[in-house]
Write an enzyme that holds these catalytic residues in place. Sequence first.
Site, PDB file in Angstrom:
ATOM      1  N   ILE A  33     -16.137   0.777 -28.892  1.00  0.00           N
ATOM      2  CA  ILE A  33     -15.919   1.205 -27.514  1.00  0.00           C
ATOM      3  C   ILE A  33     -15.135   2.511 -27.481  1.00  0.00           C
ATOM      4  O   ILE A  33     -15.447   3.436 -26.713  1.00  0.00           O
ATOM      5  CB  ILE A  33     -15.191   0.113 -26.716  1.00  0.00           C
ATOM      6  N   HIS A  34     -14.102   2.616 -28.326  1.00  0.00           N
ATOM      7  CA  HIS A  34     -13.330   3.863 -28.395  1.00  0.00           C
ATOM      8  C   HIS A  34     -14.226   5.036 -28.805  1.00  0.00           C
ATOM      9  O   HIS A  34     -14.137   6.127 -28.241  1.00  0.00           O
ATOM     10  CB  HIS A  34     -12.182   3.723 -29.400  1.00  0.00           C
ATOM     11  N   GLU A  35     -15.079   4.798 -29.790  1.00  0.00           N
ATOM     12  CA  GLU A  35     -15.962   5.868 -30.253  1.00  0.00           C
ATOM     13  C   GLU A  35     -16.993   6.226 -29.193  1.00  0.00           C
ATOM     14  O   GLU A  35     -17.379   7.395 -29.053  1.00  0.00           O
ATOM     15  CB  GLU A  35     -16.661   5.441 -31.551  1.00  0.00           C
ATOM     16  N   LEU A  36     -17.446   5.224 -28.428  1.00  0.00           N
ATOM     17  CA  LEU A  36     -18.390   5.481 -27.343  1.00  0.00           C
ATOM     18  C   LEU A  36     -17.799   6.462 -26.338  1.00  0.00           C
ATOM     19  O   LEU A  36     -18.495   7.365 -25.850  1.00  0.00           O
ATOM     20  CB  LEU A  36     -18.759   4.171 -26.651  1.00  0.00           C
ATOM     21  N   SER A  84     -13.679  -3.138 -30.493  1.00  0.00           N
ATOM     22  CA  SER A  84     -12.752  -2.184 -29.891  1.00  0.00           C
ATOM     23  C   SER A  84     -12.983  -0.778 -30.443  1.00  0.00           C
ATOM     24  O   SER A  84     -12.964   0.203 -29.693  1.00  0.00           O
ATOM     25  CB  SER A  84     -11.309  -2.629 -30.163  1.00  0.00           C
TER      26      SER A  84
END
Length: 468
Positions: free
Chosen positions: A399-402, A396
Site C-alpha cells: 500500500i505504501h509503494e502504491l 502495508s
Amino acid sequence: MLQTTQAEDIISVKKHTPSIKSTITTTTTLSATLIYDDELNRLPKKIAKRVVTFQPRSSQLDRETLDSHQYPFRGFFTLFWIAMGFYIIQTGVKNFQSAGILLDLTFFRLFSQDALGLILSDVCMVGSMFFAVLLQKAIAHGWIRWRYTGMIIQHIFQVTFLFVPIYWTFFKGWPWVQSGFFVLHTISMLMKLHSYSFYNDEREEGEKQQILDQLKNKIEQVEGYLHSPTGNIRYPENVTLTNYIDFLLVPTLVYELGYPRTEKIRPWYLFEKILATFGTFFLLYVNTETYIIPVLPNVSTSIHNTMVQMLFPFMMNYLLIFYIIFECICNVFAELTCFADRNFYDDWWNSITWEEFARKWNKPVHHFLLRHVYQSSIESYKLSKRDAAFMTFFLSSLIHELVMVVVSKKIRMYLFFLQMSQLPLIWLSKLPAIKGNKWLGNAFFWFGLFLGPPMLGVLYCREVFASD
C-alpha cells in the site's frame, strides 16, 4: 477476504458496561454483568482476545494533558514552538535579504493547481461510499445473503473504489501533492469502508448463532455482541445514513456499534486545534519551500550531498506532518463528533524497536491492520502468528509503494523494500546487546528514521526529475 470476526469486541469491560444481572431470554440476546480479567480465561480464545479497546483518553501531546499530568518535560514542548516562531522569522529575513521577498510561492502554486477539480473529485469519492449502506440494508432485510452474493459485490466495489481514483490521478495529470493527498484519502476511506461492511456482515452470518449457543451456558456476563458498549443501538438498527456519516467523521478506521463520547463540544479547544492546524501547516510550507524544493530537483548535485542537506528538513517535516495529522486534525474531528478516545498515537519517540514504532506511531491504522489483516489472517486462513505478521507487513508495504507509484508515476519499489527491511531490523533489535540496552535501541531507531525519509525523497525525486 475477511469473514470470521463475528465476535469482534463482544466483551465490554468495566469501563464500558454497567453492572447488570439478568437471565438469557433468547439465544441472540445475552444479558451481562461485569467481566473480570480472570473470567476471560473461561471464554474461547477467539473471543477473549477481543476486548473493546475504545475508552475515554486524551492524546499525549495535548496541552491539557501536559498540564493535568504535570509532565516534567512540558517546558521543552513550549520551547519547541517558540523555536519554530524564531525559525519562521529567521527564514523570512533570509529570503528578504537574498531575493527581496519574505516567502516564495512556488510550492503554493504547485499544490493549488486544479484545486476545484481535486475538491469535486474528493467529494465524489466519499459520496460513492454510501453504496455500503445500501448493500447493508439489502443484507439486513434479507434481500440478498452475505455469503456469497454480498461478499462478491463488496469485494468488487472495494477494488473499483481503489483503482478508479488511482486512474483518475493519472488521467488528470495532477502534480505529486494532489495525487498524494487524493490516493491517501482514498486508502483511508477504503479502510473505513472495509471495516464497516465486514463488521456488519459478520453479524448477518448464521455462524454467529453457533457461537452464542456455545456461550450461553458459560457466560451470563456478556453484553455487547449485538449491542454497542453504550447499550443504545444494536444490529441492524445501526445500518442507517446517520450512523454511517458519524463513522465517516469520527477519527478511527475501525467500526463499532458505539464509541465513548464526550458530553459537549468545547469551542475554545476546537479553536485552539484549528489554529494549531494552520500554524503547523504554515511551518511545513516554509520548511518545504525554503529547504527542500530548491534542492531535491537539482539532479546535478551528488546523492550523498543531497542526503546531507535533506536530513534536518525531512526530519522537521516528518515531525510536523505527524503533529498536524494526529494531534491537530484528528483532535478537531474528535471534538466535532464528541469522540472521547483521543489515543491516536503512543510514545513512539521512545521506541527501541521498529516493531514498537509500528504499533505506536499510527494507532488508527494499527488497529485496522490488527483486526482486519493480522487477526483475520489467523482465523480465516489459519496462518501462524509469524506468517500473519509477515502478511501484515507485506500488505502495508504494498500500500505504501502504491502511494509512491501514484505520486511519482513510476514503479521503482524503493519504499516497498525499505518497509520490508523492517523485518530483519526487528530481528536484529531483539539481539541481547540491543534489547538489553534501551538507549542503544532508541538510538538505532532514530538513526534509521533520520536516514530513511530523505533517502526515499532523493531516490524518487531523482527518478521523476531526471526523466523530465
